[in-house]
Write an enzyme that holds these catalytic residues in place. Structure first.
Site, PDB file in Angstrom:
ATOM      1  N   PHE A  11      -9.608   3.334  -5.675  1.00  0.00           N
ATOM      2  CA  PHE A  11      -8.158   3.411  -5.706  1.00  0.00           C
ATOM      3  C   PHE A  11      -7.615   2.767  -6.978  1.00  0.00           C
ATOM      4  O   PHE A  11      -6.690   3.277  -7.593  1.00  0.00           O
ATOM      5  CB  PHE A  11      -7.578   2.750  -4.456  1.00  0.00           C
ATOM      6  CG  PHE A  11      -6.178   3.181  -4.144  1.00  0.00           C
ATOM      7  CD1 PHE A  11      -5.926   4.401  -3.552  1.00  0.00           C
ATOM      8  CD2 PHE A  11      -5.116   2.366  -4.463  1.00  0.00           C
ATOM      9  CE1 PHE A  11      -4.628   4.811  -3.280  1.00  0.00           C
ATOM     10  CE2 PHE A  11      -3.821   2.755  -4.195  1.00  0.00           C
ATOM     11  CZ  PHE A  11      -3.574   3.974  -3.602  1.00  0.00           C
ATOM     12  N   ALA A  42     -10.553   2.342   1.592  1.00  0.00           N
ATOM     13  CA  ALA A  42     -11.336   1.278   2.232  1.00  0.00           C
ATOM     14  C   ALA A  42     -11.651   1.578   3.693  1.00  0.00           C
ATOM     15  O   ALA A  42     -12.693   1.168   4.207  1.00  0.00           O
ATOM     16  CB  ALA A  42     -10.597  -0.052   2.114  1.00  0.00           C
ATOM     17  N   GLU A  71       4.612  -3.394   0.639  1.00  0.00           N
ATOM     18  CA  GLU A  71       5.833  -3.716   1.371  1.00  0.00           C
ATOM     19  C   GLU A  71       5.745  -3.378   2.851  1.00  0.00           C
ATOM     20  O   GLU A  71       6.666  -3.663   3.603  1.00  0.00           O
ATOM     21  CB  GLU A  71       7.004  -2.965   0.740  1.00  0.00           C
ATOM     22  CG  GLU A  71       7.266  -3.383  -0.696  1.00  0.00           C
ATOM     23  CD  GLU A  71       8.385  -2.568  -1.335  1.00  0.00           C
ATOM     24  OE1 GLU A  71       8.971  -1.695  -0.660  1.00  0.00           O
ATOM     25  OE2 GLU A  71       8.667  -2.807  -2.512  1.00  0.00           O
ATOM     26  N   THR A  72       4.646  -2.765   3.276  1.00  0.00           N
ATOM     27  CA  THR A  72       4.543  -2.333   4.671  1.00  0.00           C
ATOM     28  C   THR A  72       3.357  -3.005   5.361  1.00  0.00           C
ATOM     29  O   THR A  72       2.540  -3.678   4.733  1.00  0.00           O
ATOM     30  CB  THR A  72       4.357  -0.806   4.765  1.00  0.00           C
ATOM     31  OG1 THR A  72       3.074  -0.466   4.229  1.00  0.00           O
ATOM     32  CG2 THR A  72       5.462  -0.077   4.007  1.00  0.00           C
ATOM     33  N   HIS A  74       0.792  -1.606   6.414  1.00  0.00           N
ATOM     34  CA  HIS A  74      -0.431  -0.865   6.113  1.00  0.00           C
ATOM     35  C   HIS A  74      -1.530  -1.771   5.552  1.00  0.00           C
ATOM     36  O   HIS A  74      -2.716  -1.579   5.851  1.00  0.00           O
ATOM     37  CB  HIS A  74      -0.120   0.277   5.145  1.00  0.00           C
ATOM     38  CG  HIS A  74      -1.264   1.195   4.897  1.00  0.00           C
ATOM     39  ND1 HIS A  74      -1.763   2.033   5.866  1.00  0.00           N
ATOM     40  CD2 HIS A  74      -2.000   1.419   3.779  1.00  0.00           C
ATOM     41  CE1 HIS A  74      -2.772   2.726   5.365  1.00  0.00           C
ATOM     42  NE2 HIS A  74      -2.932   2.375   4.095  1.00  0.00           N
TER      43      HIS A  74
END
Length: 139
Positions: A11, A42, A71-72, A74
Site C-alpha cells: 500500500f 494487510a 480518520e475512521t 478502519h
C-alpha cells in the site's frame, strides 16, 4: 537452508521497500532464501500465508505492511484483524514474523521501516527465524 515467503500488503511502496530490504537482509545473513509475494492489503496477509503453507514449499513467513491511522475506525479493524489472523496461524505452528507496522503517521512508519533505524522488517524476519528454530526443537 530454509525457504521463507515474505507476504507484503503493498500500500505504501516506499515504506514496504524498506521493510522488505530489512527482512531479506536478515534472512540472507542467517543463510536462508526468501521469495516475495504481494497481496492487496494487510487483511489478506493471513489468508495468503495459510494458502502458501498448504503448498509445503516454505519453512516460514514474514508479514510486511503498513497501516497508518486515519480518520475512521478502519485502522483498528485492519490492525487488529490482521494481527489476530497471523497469531492464529502462529499458534497452529507456522513460523511467522509480524512486520506489519501500525502507526499514527508516516513519520513513525519511516523510522520503523528504515533498516538503518528501527529495522522492523529485519526484526520480523528474525522473529520468524526464532519460531522456526523452536518448531524444529519441539518437533
Amino acid at each position: 537452508m530454509a525457504k521463507f515467503l515474505i507476504v507484503e500488503a503493498r500500500f505504501y511502496d516506499h515504506l514496504n521497500d524498506q521493510l522488505i530490504q530489512g527482512a531479506k537482509a536478515a534472512l540472507k545473513a542467517a543463510g536462508h532464501k526468501a521469495e516475495v509475494i504481494t497481496v492487496p492489503g494487510a487483511l489478506e496477509i493471513p489468508a495468503a500465508i495459510a494458502l502458501a503453507d498448504q503448498s509445503g514449499d516454505y519453512d516460514g513467513y514474514v508479514a510486511i505492511g503498513v497501516v497508518i491511522r486515519g480518520e475512521t475506525y478502519h485502522f483498528e479493524i485492519v490492525a487488529g484483524e490482521s494481527a489476530r489472523g497471523i497469531m492464529a496461524l502462529t499458534i497452529d505452528g507456522l513460523a511467522i514474523g509480524n512486520g506489519i507496522l501500525t502507526v499514527e503517521n508516516e513519520a513513525q512508519a519511516l523510522v520503523r521501516a528504515d533498516p538503518a533505524q528501527k529495522d522492523k522488517g529485519g526484526e520480523a524476519a528474525k522473529a520468524a527465524l526464532a519460531l522456526l528454530a523452536l518448531r524444529e526443537r519441539f518437533s
